[in-house]
Design an enzyme around this catalytic site. Structure first.
Site, mmCIF file in Angstrom:
data_model
loop_
_atom_site.group_PDB
_atom_site.id
_atom_site.type_symbol
_atom_site.label_atom_id
_atom_site.label_comp_id
_atom_site.label_asym_id
_atom_site.label_seq_id
_atom_site.Cartn_x
_atom_site.Cartn_y
_atom_site.Cartn_z
ATOM 1 N N ASP A 14 0.877 -1.168 0.000
ATOM 2 C CA ASP A 14 0.000 0.000 0.000
ATOM 3 C C ASP A 14 0.913 1.216 0.000
ATOM 4 O O ASP A 14 1.547 1.532 1.007
ATOM 5 C CB ASP A 14 -0.887 -0.027 1.257
ATOM 6 C CG ASP A 14 -1.708 1.265 1.434
ATOM 7 O OD1 ASP A 14 -1.651 2.141 0.542
ATOM 8 O OD2 ASP A 14 -2.396 1.386 2.466
ATOM 9 N N GLU A 28 -7.233 0.386 -4.414
ATOM 10 C CA GLU A 28 -7.251 0.310 -2.952
ATOM 11 C C GLU A 28 -8.578 -0.238 -2.410
ATOM 12 O O GLU A 28 -8.558 -1.134 -1.554
ATOM 13 C CB GLU A 28 -6.921 1.688 -2.363
ATOM 14 C CG GLU A 28 -5.440 2.039 -2.561
ATOM 15 C CD GLU A 28 -5.127 3.515 -2.453
ATOM 16 O OE1 GLU A 28 -6.011 4.293 -2.017
ATOM 17 O OE2 GLU A 28 -4.001 3.897 -2.812
ATOM 18 N N ASP A 42 -12.765 5.472 2.570
ATOM 19 C CA ASP A 42 -11.326 5.548 2.886
ATOM 20 C C ASP A 42 -10.937 6.984 3.233
ATOM 21 O O ASP A 42 -10.826 7.840 2.352
ATOM 22 C CB ASP A 42 -10.521 5.036 1.684
ATOM 23 C CG ASP A 42 -9.012 5.036 1.948
ATOM 24 O OD1 ASP A 42 -8.566 5.610 2.964
ATOM 25 O OD2 ASP A 42 -8.279 4.452 1.131
HETATM 26 P P1 ADP Z 1 -2.958 7.475 3.734
HETATM 27 O O1 ADP Z 1 -3.811 6.375 3.197
HETATM 28 O O2 ADP Z 1 -3.333 8.819 3.200
HETATM 29 O O3 ADP Z 1 -1.501 7.202 3.600
HETATM 30 P P2 ADP Z 1 -3.525 6.591 6.449
HETATM 31 O O4 ADP Z 1 -4.631 5.689 6.154
HETATM 32 O O5 ADP Z 1 -2.260 6.014 6.925
HETATM 33 O O6 ADP Z 1 -3.248 7.619 5.295
HETATM 34 O O7 ADP Z 1 -4.081 7.627 7.557
HETATM 35 C C1 ADP Z 1 -3.280 8.550 8.182
HETATM 36 C C2 ADP Z 1 -4.151 9.441 9.017
HETATM 37 O O8 ADP Z 1 -4.787 8.676 10.048
HETATM 38 C C3 ADP Z 1 -3.369 10.547 9.737
HETATM 39 O O9 ADP Z 1 -4.047 11.772 9.577
HETATM 40 C C4 ADP Z 1 -3.398 10.085 11.169
HETATM 41 O O10 ADP Z 1 -3.335 11.179 12.072
HETATM 42 C C5 ADP Z 1 -4.740 9.395 11.252
HETATM 43 N N1 ADP Z 1 -4.837 8.484 12.403
HETATM 44 C C6 ADP Z 1 -4.041 7.438 12.671
HETATM 45 N N2 ADP Z 1 -4.405 6.857 13.828
HETATM 46 C C7 ADP Z 1 -5.464 7.572 14.292
HETATM 47 C C8 ADP Z 1 -6.293 7.477 15.470
HETATM 48 N N3 ADP Z 1 -6.080 6.556 16.397
HETATM 49 N N4 ADP Z 1 -7.288 8.386 15.606
HETATM 50 C C9 ADP Z 1 -7.490 9.339 14.682
HETATM 51 N N5 ADP Z 1 -6.759 9.476 13.568
HETATM 52 C C10 ADP Z 1 -5.744 8.609 13.380
HETATM 53 MG MG MG Z 2 -4.519 4.820 2.230
#
Ligand code: ADP
Ligand code: MG
Length: 615
Positions: A25, A188, A210
């Protein structure tokens, strides 16, 4: 008839079950790698780190060494110019595509040529989004090689469902650059559904919600007999958990009377991280409080929910649009799959569940679910699981330019891929040697309103009268959603193919705008098309009338010649005007008058042929 024994040698089946194909991913905020171990998908943790997520950040230090992930994230505040984040947003994009969002990026994006792919300047070197993504992929490859203590070379990488050709191709190229053989690019939301084991039990319609760090995507999929079809996608490429952090930051700045002019100062970056910490804390607790120097930074869960409610509402608006596009209602959906770190926020879960009127799937780690699904697909490709076919759709129509600048759609929007569609064309001029095939993407009737993806010229067509060459144009979209266009002159076998690697991509906003334009201009476009078609026909008819007169001078009376000429003159005059009905009337008049003459000429030709004369 004697039977001929068929003697086909069966190939030996290579046993592949020992081979591990990894699932990746490659996210905007975080990336991770997973693989199937003893039948179960698992995400790989770093040797030192305890976490499966690798922040999608690349840093170049003073010695020009490359740091990736947490090590790079640690440099974000102190050295933003040399620390590249969110590079996924730049994949397959030109400067023109992103210039409105320019200030979003803390590093230097080169603004030289607006049409070609963007480059990022770090110190005195230039990097492409592809090579920077490759650094992230290399880090993931290292991670899993350390874990398995064996080299890996094959991967499945996920991309958002709305990614176009350029973006998919760029992702594939990044994989190649990282030393990976990218077997498949999958969507995705499809990966997330696979992780939940959806697809095994008959036909289902599901929504994948998502919400990541910086982007929001909603996809509606239909799964039938293991086949995944994306029915619609919507979202916002600048909406995610980062905006939650920003809302908290702004609230704290105001509450503590900190000068908002300093809002974007790097000093506030530290506070931004604290805001993220508070947000995560509030996913499980009711109150956050911390003091720093003279300030107190506190936030209740209620206040947090109030701050982010408008943002959550925005995601629901997109859900409404996605349902509308798929021609479905909430009740038609069997499951709602939650993906992305930001779906950990209880308000998000609640709002989504209320909106769709059913509990959501949130049992799997929303950060890992996409990589786990990619690993399952990888395992399928490794031959370890029963084949699961993956279907996709084309988000915009694809076609070529025909006479008069008209768009001739070959693959309509929302077609399933992989697909192959062919159509025959011919030349419009006698002895025409070259034919330009210009490929466009979009919904408008005139190519000038659509987006050009590429062009090539089919050269050295053997000389033939206009209309005789049979040129077959094939559009082939493979399972990765990459377009190949092939043109072949059937009489001579002349053939040419291009892979469409557009020089720049298309954003989701552009896509939405193009669709909207096509609806708003539908009536106008239809009129323009009718006019151009009438003009094209007039042009053809005038050419053939001209040819007819010169070839049949002997069998036509002076009056017949004069009338033909005058009707042709009238048609020519009409074709210069913008009244399609008048043109069509003039076409009809010329046709009606010349048809019997043409018959007479044909009879004469046949007669002469029967007399043994040369035609
Ligand atoms: P992407 O798919 O864009 O790479 P992710 O799915 O990894 O992103 O999500 C990252 C986001 O999730 C960040 O904004 C992070 O702060 C948020 N995040 C991660 N854990 C938590 C949580 N426990 N509560 C709220 N937000 C969270
Ligand atoms: Mg993602």
């Amino acid at each position: 008839m004697a039977k001929i024994p068929i003697n086909i040698k069966k190939g030996t089946v290579q046993k592949t079950s020992s081979e591990i194909i990894i699932g990746i991913d490659l996210g905007t905020t975080n990336s991770l790698v997973a693989y199937v171990r003893e039948g179960n998908p698992v995400a790989v943790r770093g040797q030192k780190g305890k976490h499966t997520l690798v922040p999608s950040i690349v840093h170049f230090n003073a010695d020009n060494e490359v740091l990736v992930g947490d090590a790079a994230k640690a440099k974000l505040i102190a050295d933003p110019a040399n620390t590249i984040y969110s590079v996924k947003r730049l994949m397959g994009k030109s400067y023109a595509d992103i210039k409105d969002k320019h200030q979003y990026f803390g590093y230097q994006i080169l603004d030289d040529d607006t049409e070609s792919l963007v480059k990022i300047r770090v110190k005195d070197k230039y990097y492409t989004p592809i090579s920077l993504s490759a650094e992230i992929l290399k880090e993931l490859k290292n991670r899993i090689e350390e874990e398995l203590d064996a080299p890996v070379s094959k991967a499945v990488i996920t991309v958002p469902a709305y990614f176009n050709d350029a973006q998919r191709q760029a992702t594939r190229d990044a994989g190649k650059l990282a030393g990976l053989d990218v077997l498949r690019i999958i969507n995705e939301p499809t990966a997330a559904s696979l992780a939940y084991g959806l697809g095994q039990q008959g036909s289902q319609t599901i929504a994948v919600y998502d919400l990541g760090g910086g982007t929001f995507d909603i996809s509606i999929l239909r799964i039938e007999d293991g086949i995944f079809e994306v029915l619609s996608t919507h979202g916002d490429t600048f909406l995610g958990g980062d905006d939650f952090d920003k809302a908290i930051l702004d609230y704290w700045l105001e509450k503590n009377g900190i000068d908002p002019i300093n809002k974007d100062n790097t000093s506030n970056q530290g506070l931004r991280l604290k805001a993220e910490q508070a947000k995560k804390w509030l996913s499980q607790n009711d109150n956050f409080q911390e003091s720093e120097q003279d300030y107190v930074f506190s936030l209740s869960k209620n206040k947090f929910e109030e701050l982010i409610r408008p943002l959550v509402e925005k995601t629901l608006d997109a859900c409404r649009l996605a349902l509308k596009d798929a021609k479905l209602e909430q009740k038609d959906l069997d499951h709602i799959v939650m993906v992305g770190g930001s779906t950990r926020v209880p308000l998000v879960k609640r709002a989504v569940s209320d909106f769709f009127g059913k509990p959501v799937f949130d049992q799997l780690d929303p950060d890992e679910v996409v990589a786990l699904g990619a690993a399952i697909q990888a395992d399928v490709l490794a031959g370890n699981q029963k084949d699961v076919l993956l279907l996709d759709i084309t988000p915009l129509s694809l076609g070529i330019e025909t006479m008069g600048g008209l768009m001739d759609t070959i693959i309509p929007r929302n077609s399933k891929v992989p697909t192959k569609v062919g159509r025959q064309y011919t030349t419009s001029i006698d002895g025409q040697k070259n034919l330009k095939i210009a490929v466009y993407q979009g919904e408008r009737d005139l190519v000038e309103h659509n987006r050009k993806l590429g062009e090539f010229i089919l050269r050295n067509i053997p000389p033939m009268p206009a209309g005789i060459p049979k040129i077959e144009v094939h559009f082939i979209i493979n399972a990765d959603g990459i377009l190949k266009v092939r043109a072949k002159e059937l009489r001579s076998g002349l053939e040419q193919t291009i892979d469409i690697k557009p020089t720049y991509g298309i954003s989701e906003e552009d896509m939405a705008r193009m669709l909207l334009d096509s609806i708003q201009h539908a009536a106008e476009d239809m009129n323009t098309r009718a006019l151009l078609e009438a003009r094209n026909e007039a042009k053809y008819l005038l050419l053939s009338a001209d040819k007819f007169l010169s070839q049949n001078a002997g069998i036509l009376s002076e009056t017949e010649k004069a009338t033909t000429l005058s009707l042709a003159k009238n048609l020519k005059a009409m074709a210069a005007e913008a009244d399609k009905d008048a043109i069509n009337k003039a076409i009809q008049e010329l046709n009606e008058f010349t048809a019997p003459l043409a018959h007479r000429s044909m009879d004469k030709t046949i007669l002469e042929a029967m007399k043994g004369k040369k035609v």
